[in-house]
Design a protein around this motif. Structure first.
Motif, PDB file in Angstrom:
ATOM      1  N   VAL A 167      32.969  31.219  29.820  1.00  0.00           N
ATOM      2  CA  VAL A 167      32.762  32.622  29.446  1.00  0.00           C
ATOM      3  C   VAL A 167      34.125  33.283  29.269  1.00  0.00           C
ATOM      4  CG1 VAL A 167      31.752  34.844  30.039  1.00  0.00           C
ATOM      5  CG2 VAL A 167      30.629  32.746  30.800  1.00  0.00           C
ATOM      6  N   LEU A 168      34.428  33.687  28.046  1.00  0.00           N
ATOM      7  CA  LEU A 168      35.650  34.433  27.738  1.00  0.00           C
ATOM      8  C   LEU A 168      35.248  35.724  27.055  1.00  0.00           C
ATOM      9  CD1 LEU A 168      38.797  34.553  27.569  1.00  0.00           C
ATOM     10  CD2 LEU A 168      38.586  33.483  25.319  1.00  0.00           C
ATOM     11  N   GLY A 208      28.626  39.230  31.885  1.00  0.00           N
ATOM     12  CA  GLY A 208      29.059  38.703  33.168  1.00  0.00           C
ATOM     13  C   GLY A 208      30.560  38.638  33.264  1.00  0.00           C
ATOM     14  N   ALA A 209      31.020  38.151  34.395  1.00  0.00           N
ATOM     15  CA  ALA A 209      32.455  37.971  34.598  1.00  0.00           C
ATOM     16  C   ALA A 209      32.961  36.828  33.713  1.00  0.00           C
ATOM     17  CB  ALA A 209      32.732  37.661  36.061  1.00  0.00           C
ATOM     18  N   SER A 215      27.138  45.050  39.700  1.00  0.00           N
ATOM     19  CA  SER A 215      27.925  44.346  40.714  1.00  0.00           C
ATOM     20  C   SER A 215      28.062  42.882  40.334  1.00  0.00           C
ATOM     21  CB  SER A 215      27.280  44.473  42.101  1.00  0.00           C
ATOM     22  OG  SER A 215      26.020  43.845  42.116  1.00  0.00           O
ATOM     23  N   VAL A 216      29.036  42.216  40.947  1.00  0.00           N
ATOM     24  CA  VAL A 216      29.249  40.790  40.742  1.00  0.00           C
ATOM     25  C   VAL A 216      29.881  40.209  41.996  1.00  0.00           C
ATOM     26  CG1 VAL A 216      31.511  41.165  39.655  1.00  0.00           C
ATOM     27  CG2 VAL A 216      30.283  39.039  39.233  1.00  0.00           C
ATOM     28  N   THR A 217      29.455  39.020  42.374  1.00  0.00           N
ATOM     29  CA  THR A 217      30.050  38.289  43.494  1.00  0.00           C
ATOM     30  C   THR A 217      30.276  36.847  43.055  1.00  0.00           C
ATOM     31  OG1 THR A 217      28.944  39.670  45.147  1.00  0.00           O
ATOM     32  CG2 THR A 217      29.756  37.528  45.880  1.00  0.00           C
ATOM     33  N   GLU A 218      31.452  36.318  43.347  1.00  0.00           N
ATOM     34  CA  GLU A 218      31.789  34.980  42.881  1.00  0.00           C
ATOM     35  C   GLU A 218      32.669  34.275  43.894  1.00  0.00           C
ATOM     36  OE1 GLU A 218      31.015  32.211  39.930  1.00  0.00           O
ATOM     37  OE2 GLU A 218      30.498  34.333  39.781  1.00  0.00           O
ATOM     38  N   PRO A 223      36.746  39.907  36.666  1.00  0.00           N
ATOM     39  CA  PRO A 223      35.536  40.740  36.661  1.00  0.00           C
ATOM     40  C   PRO A 223      35.431  41.529  35.367  1.00  0.00           C
ATOM     41  CG  PRO A 223      37.235  41.751  38.010  1.00  0.00           C
ATOM     42  CD  PRO A 223      37.771  40.413  37.583  1.00  0.00           C
ATOM     43  N   GLN A 224      34.205  41.822  34.966  1.00  0.00           N
ATOM     44  CA  GLN A 224      33.994  42.648  33.786  1.00  0.00           C
ATOM     45  C   GLN A 224      34.481  44.076  34.047  1.00  0.00           C
ATOM     46  OE1 GLN A 224      31.836  41.081  35.789  1.00  0.00           O
ATOM     47  NE2 GLN A 224      29.728  41.782  35.471  1.00  0.00           N
TER      48      GLN A 224
END
Length: 756
Positions: free
Chosen positions: A547-548, A515-516, A468-471, A498-499
């Motif tokens: 992050v790319l 990560g994203a 999961s991810v939250t941003e 998102p990834q």
């Protein structure tokens, strides 16, 4: 969900029912107007799907007139008219576009957000943002490109830009058109549209709609290639009462094509760019989609807009070779020497009989996506100034069902199951932004929050995983209009993507430490109309990626997913000059220029291959030292040409309905790999190595494409037109990701449009 059950038929039946009412009423009213010879009414139902004019940041609009005047054949032809956008051909029909904005790699358009009337358009924008489907550009009445802080209204992709396609508006009076275009390479394009609004419909104030059908086909962009597609689009507007409107949309799309990948260096040299021995490759898709938007007007200042969208996409891609020319397929089961000899024949530029390779791989995919998105728009006077508040929420779900099947014959369509997976993504997002309007100034702070959860199940070994991810994504935009002829603008926002499911969870169920994607995106510029007939925009952008994400195929091999830091800086310029409007002439010579300068598109750190959560690193053979092969700080990123130019010079006479113009497209040289090799022979493995000869490494030279189009309205209802795409029939290279891929050859087209 089966598309034959559930919501979709109900929506389509509703649209069709209203269309039937339209046809019957049109028959009644047609007799009196048969001799009036009116064309499709220019008056259309007012809709709120256009967004660009209300945005603070940089935008581009390709309107209906431009699409028709230039006889735009693919989405690639349309989007290259906007600065900051890089598109490249693949199969010659634009049905799998590769679009990059502000220096981002265009491969499969993974860094771009796609919308249709402001609603998510792609089949898996959260879990798999590759785009393997694109409807014919002819069915749209306009395209908007967003690149600034306003992206935070949409999401999830806010890294570089968004493309919003505008469906045809419903005419206030019944009418339509039929057009036909033919050309060389067996090209055919038939297009029919009819629609209108009608009062007196039982139970509502008014109702109506449009139906649009397109059939396109053509062949021989390369040997053993063809494409055939059908698209049916329905749209209905129901004005329930003064405060409520319901808009229904439905679409069916089908494609059947031969589509393949690139060539080795020797194949390209010995047989030319059109060579393609893979005669049994096949790509078929089918897509059903529906959406409904309800607008409730509380008063003149407050509107609640609630949308529901759903789509089901099925794709079968059968390929006689796996992916790249360097692949060693198991053509001759158990005979490794024969398999090596087959690959060597390609690398040496020998003609091959692909059918002697008893192998075909089917990559079979099904996607189902749905979501609901309420949004409120409110004007208010907080702090004693004029304000515009926009706030919304979205719940979004997508399922992926993926199988890979290896067949033992070149024409097999079944075989040994090699992959069988279910992938799932669920997202909840919301945004709020408020525009403060202070005289000549506006200031728009905003924030978007994305929360995404993933699941992946390998049904062959039973392994499962989740992530999961939250941003939170802040944004701020400002404009200043010192004079009526010019507006200065500035914007900053948090770029985010998102990834993908396959990147964050492996086949064994272990999560990958990825990560994203994140960036800080800045822009400032000016929009101006310094004099009548002149429009000019200039924008500077600075996109700094902490992050790319890059995939191995971007660099020409199968290295695992990797991430690093990068910086993109550049200038976008657009100018349109209509002399007829400036001087009040009936004759109108015109010039239009869209230019992008990208001096900086560089890695600011190596791209590191991601390790799994269990500590297992990626193979050193693919990631020497833990990094993508050849990746290091200071190198220019692949597929990021420094200069892009699309210039149009033409003449029109609005009174006679005549137009003729030339269009020149220039794409600067670009690298095809992270090592920035000049040619494949410079590969560290040596000039005779597999990688050196695969066609996947080295520079792509700059190229120029010249097009011509003309049209003449011979009668108020009939327009004739003709065009030449790639007039000189230049041979040029556009891509090396999976071997050397050529651009589209000359295409000559002519046709007519009859309006009724």
């Amino acid at each position: 969900m089966n598309y034959k059950d559930g919501l979709l038929p109900a929506l389509l039946l509703s649209v069709i029912a209203h269309g039937a009412v339209a046809v019957e009423q049109a028959k009644v009213g047609r007799t009196a107007s048969d001799n009036n010879a009116e064309t499709l009414p220019s008056v259309e139902v007012e809709e709120s799907v256009e967004k660009a004019a209300t945005f603070s940041g940089s935008t581009s609009v390709i309107n209906k007139q431009t699409l028709e005047r230039d006889q735009v054949f693919t989405v690639n032809e349309a989007l290259r008219k906007a600065p900051g956008v890089y598109v490249r051909d693949e199969e010659g029909f634009g049905i799998r576009p590769n679009i990059g904005i502000r220096g981002q790699n265009p491969f499969r358009s993974t860094k771009v957000l796609f919308l249709e009337d402001g609603l998510p358009f792609n089949f898996a924008p959260y879990g798999d943002n590759d785009i393997y489907y694109h409807p014919p550009i002819e069915r749209y009445d306009g395209v908007e490109i967003y690149k600034g802080a306003d992206l935070t209204q949409f999401g999830p992709q806010t890294l570089s830009g968004a493309v919003n396609y505008l469906t045809p508006k419903v005419p206030t009076k019944p009418g339509g058109f039929a057009s036909f275009t033919g050309g060389n390479r067996d090209y055919l394009n038939g297009h029919v549209r009819y629609g209108g609004m009608f009062n007196g419909v039982t139970g509502v104030d008014s109702a109506g709609g449009t139906i649009d059908y397109i059939h396109k086909q053509g062949s021989r962009a390369r040997d053993n290639t063809f494409a055939e597609l059908d698209d049916v689009n329905l749209k209905s507007i129901i004005d329930i009462d003064a405060q409520n409107r319901l808009t229904l949309r439905g679409d069916f799309y089908r494609e059947d094509s031969q589509s393949t990948f690139g060539l080795t260096e020797a194949e390209y040299s010995n047989f030319g760019p059109r060579y393609n021995p893979f005669k049994n490759d096949r790509f078929t898709t089918e897509r059903w989609a529906a959406s409904a938007t309800h607008q409730h007007y509380f008063n003149d200042d407050v509107t609640l807009e609630t949308s529901f969208y759903w789509s089901s996409f099925h794709r079968d891609f059968w390929r006689q070779m796996n992916q790249q020319p360097s692949d060693l397929n198991n053509c001759f089961a158990g005979n490794n020497a024969a398999n090596l000899a087959f690959r060597e024949a390609r690398l040496s530029g020998q003609a091959i009989d692909v059918d002697s390779c008893n192998f075909v791989r089917g990559r079979l995919r099904e996607y189902e996506t749905w979501g609901v998105a309420p949004t409120i728009h409110a004007k208010h006077d907080l702090f004693g100034v004029d304000n515009q508040l926009d706030a919304g929420f979205r719940a979004h779900v997508e399922n992926q069902y993926r199988r890979t099947v290896d067949g033992g014959l070149p024409t097999a369509r079944d075989g040994v199951l090699g992959e069988f997976q279910d992938r799932y993504a669920q997202a909840f997002s919301g945004f709020v932004q408020n525009k403060f309007m202070l005289g000549d100034w506006t200031a728009t702070p905003g924030v978007r929050v994305e929360s995404v959860s993933y699941q992946r199940e390998n049904k062959l070994n039973g392994q499962k995983g989740e992530s999961s991810v939250t941003e939170a994504l802040p944004s701020f935009a400002m404009t200043y209009t010192p004079v009526d002829q010019a507006t200065l603008f500035f914007g900053v926002h948090r770029g985010f993507a998102p990834q993908r499911v396959e990147d964050t969870i492996g086949n064994d169920g272990n999560s990958v430490e990825i990560g994203a994607e994140k960036s800080w995106n800045f822009e400032f510029g000016v929009r101006s109309q310094p004099m009548r007939g002149v429009k000019s925009d200039l924008t500077f952008f600075h996109n700094d990626f902490e992050v790319l994400t890059v995939l191995g195929t971007v660099g020409g091999n199968d290295s695992p997913v990797a991430q690093g830091a990068a910086l993109f800086e550049g200038v976008e310029f657009f100018n349109r000059f209509d002399l007829g409007e400036t001087f009040g002439w009936n004759h109108n010579p015109y010039l239009q220029v869209a230019y992008t300068w990208l001096p900086t598109a560089e890695s600011t750190s190596p791209f590191q291959c991601m390790s799994q959560s269990n500590g297992q690193p990626q193979p050193q053979s693919r990631c020497p030292g833990g990094n993508v092969y050849g990746s290091e700080a200071g190198k220019r990123l692949p597929y990021a040409p420094e200069n892009l130019l699309t210039a149009t010079l033409g003449y029109s006479n609005p009174g006679s309905g005549f137009d003729a113009h030339f269009e020149t497209v220039f794409v600067d040289q670009q690298f095809g790999d992270f090592m920035n090799l000049e040619s494949g022979s410079d590969h560290p493995d040596g000039p005779n190595s597999v990688n050196a000869r695969s066609g996947q490494f080295g520079k792509i030279s700059d190229y120029v494409v010249v097009n011509f189009a003309t049209s003449y309205k011979i009668h108020r209802d009939i327009t004739l037109y003709a065009s030449l795409k790639n007039m000189p029939d230049n041979d040029y290279l556009v891509d090396r990701v999976r071997g050397m891929l050529p651009g589209s050859p000359r295409l000559v087209q002519a046709g007519f449009k009859y309006e009724f």
